[in-house]
Design an enzyme around this catalytic site. Structure first.
Site, mmCIF file in Angstrom:
data_model
loop_
_atom_site.group_PDB
_atom_site.id
_atom_site.type_symbol
_atom_site.label_atom_id
_atom_site.label_comp_id
_atom_site.label_asym_id
_atom_site.label_seq_id
_atom_site.Cartn_x
_atom_site.Cartn_y
_atom_site.Cartn_z
ATOM 1 N N HIS A 6 0.853 -1.185 0.000
ATOM 2 C CA HIS A 6 0.000 0.000 0.000
ATOM 3 C C HIS A 6 0.888 1.234 0.000
ATOM 4 O O HIS A 6 2.121 1.132 0.144
ATOM 5 C CB HIS A 6 -0.979 0.007 1.172
ATOM 6 C CG HIS A 6 -0.355 0.006 2.535
ATOM 7 N ND1 HIS A 6 0.479 -0.993 2.986
ATOM 8 C CD2 HIS A 6 -0.447 0.885 3.577
ATOM 9 C CE1 HIS A 6 0.872 -0.742 4.217
ATOM 10 N NE2 HIS A 6 0.327 0.406 4.593
ATOM 11 N N HIS A 40 1.393 3.935 1.904
ATOM 12 C CA HIS A 40 1.833 4.721 3.048
ATOM 13 C C HIS A 40 3.351 4.950 2.978
ATOM 14 O O HIS A 40 4.083 4.156 2.372
ATOM 15 C CB HIS A 40 1.457 4.035 4.351
ATOM 16 C CG HIS A 40 -0.027 4.070 4.616
ATOM 17 N ND1 HIS A 40 -0.630 3.304 5.582
ATOM 18 C CD2 HIS A 40 -1.025 4.796 4.033
ATOM 19 C CE1 HIS A 40 -1.933 3.551 5.602
ATOM 20 N NE2 HIS A 40 -2.196 4.444 4.658
ATOM 21 N N ASP A 70 5.907 4.648 4.814
ATOM 22 C CA ASP A 70 6.918 3.708 5.296
ATOM 23 C C ASP A 70 7.003 2.455 4.426
ATOM 24 O O ASP A 70 7.792 1.558 4.713
ATOM 25 C CB ASP A 70 6.654 3.326 6.755
ATOM 26 C CG ASP A 70 5.245 2.789 6.985
ATOM 27 O OD1 ASP A 70 4.321 3.231 6.290
ATOM 28 O OD2 ASP A 70 5.077 1.930 7.875
ATOM 29 N N HIS A 71 6.223 2.415 3.352
ATOM 30 C CA HIS A 71 6.208 1.251 2.455
ATOM 31 C C HIS A 71 6.589 1.582 1.022
ATOM 32 O O HIS A 71 7.280 0.802 0.365
ATOM 33 C CB HIS A 71 4.808 0.617 2.441
ATOM 34 C CG HIS A 71 4.411 -0.004 3.724
ATOM 35 N ND1 HIS A 71 4.300 -1.363 3.917
ATOM 36 C CD2 HIS A 71 4.091 0.557 4.919
ATOM 37 C CE1 HIS A 71 3.934 -1.614 5.166
ATOM 38 N NE2 HIS A 71 3.797 -0.455 5.789
#
Length: 300
Positions: free
Chosen positions: A84, A86, A88-89
């Site tokens: 996804h 976000h 941090d990804h």
């Protein structure tokens, strides 16, 4: 009680073989919402020339980019997968993909904005754009591995988990984590969708779950049963607070999360809001004037 798993043994930037087909490299971005940091997974053999896929390259971090490139040196990266969008990804996906010459595969950006006040890591990378849009059900194949995309909306409307068919394992992203329950933050996060996705994962009877943050869940059956029961118990607790006279989310949080680090209370407020929205849809509670986070809530 949820049988949470301890943190993995690791060093930042070191590629660790964690199964016959999986290596993990953890980024140095620990925090209250990321635990020890973002775990990037490399799927496929470790030998020279092997074709591999990489899942969740992580945040924009030069040291982590260098570690990933070193880990796949001499290999062919065929797919860069993102659970996804976000922060941090997803942000490192494009720089890493360009460096290795691979396409980025993920769901589209959410149609609704995320809630940015509680968890900065849960902001979206609004510049993210996949080369291949996944909707769930797609199958990707490489040297000795097969990955299936499994749509798991809830934490984010565009959350996609990935099944490693050869090991009956699931890369669960933030949908299921071994160290904590996930934040479900409206307006993009949706508790009704989350519980439906959780049931879909339970039905698959995976042998191992590999979250992006924290260690593996090696006994998914009892873990997921406890995970689901926790969500339903929280819903019951929210209803009990309303019955006791609480009307606003801010009034409920100190009682509901007395044993939780207060730094997490803003994020917890969002999950309570998600529960209340689901209950309002089901006709069990009423919001005045509308189902906003600062609304007055009453039992129907």
């Amino acid at each position: 009680m949820i049988p949470f798993v301890p943190p993995p043994t690791f060093e930042y930037g070191r590629p660790d073989a964690v199964s016959p087909l999986i290596r993990r490299v953890i980024a140095s971005n620990p925090g209250p919402f990321t635990f020890t940091g973002t775990g990037t997974y490399i799927v496929g053999g470790a030998g020279p020339g092997a074709g591999v896929a990489v899942i969740d390259p992580g945040p924009l971090d030069e040291a982590h980019l260098a570690a990933l490139l070193a880990a796949v040196a001499g290999q062919r990266v065929s797919h860069v997968l993102v659970t996804h969008t976000h922060r941090d990804h997803a942000p490192l996906a494009r720089p890493f993909a360009e460096a290795v010459g691979a396409p980025v595969l993920a769901a589209r950006l959410p149609a609704r904005p995320t809630h940015a006040s509680a968890a900065p890591d849960d902001d979206d990378d609004e510049s993210f754009s996949p080369d291949v849009v996944l909707t769930g059900g797609e199958r990707l194949a490489g040297d000795g591995w097969t990955i299936e995309a499994l749509a798991t909306p809830g934490h984010a409307s565009n959350h996609m988990a990935f099944v490693l068919c050869e090991e009956n394992a699931l890369f669960s992203g933030d949908h299921i984590m071994g160290w904590s329950t996930t934040v479900v933050a409206p307006p993009d996060g949706d508790m009704t969708a989350y519980l439906a996705s959780l049931d879909a994962v339970i039905a698959r009877r995976f042998d191992t779950l590999w979250p992006t943050h924290g260690g593996p869940i090696v006994e998914p059956g009892p873990f997921l049963a406890a995970y689901r029961a926790h969500r339903l118990a929280r819903e019951a607790q929210v209803l009990a607070r309303l019955a006791a006279g609480d009307r606003r989310i801010a009034d409920m949080i100190p009682a509901l999360y007395a044993a939780v680090d207060s730094r997490l209370w803003p994020a917890a407020s969002l999950s309570v809001w998600a529960h209340l929205i689901a209950l309002e849809r089901a006709g069990r509670v009423r919001a005045t004037p509308e189902p906003a986070i600062d609304a007055d809530w009453t039992l129907v």
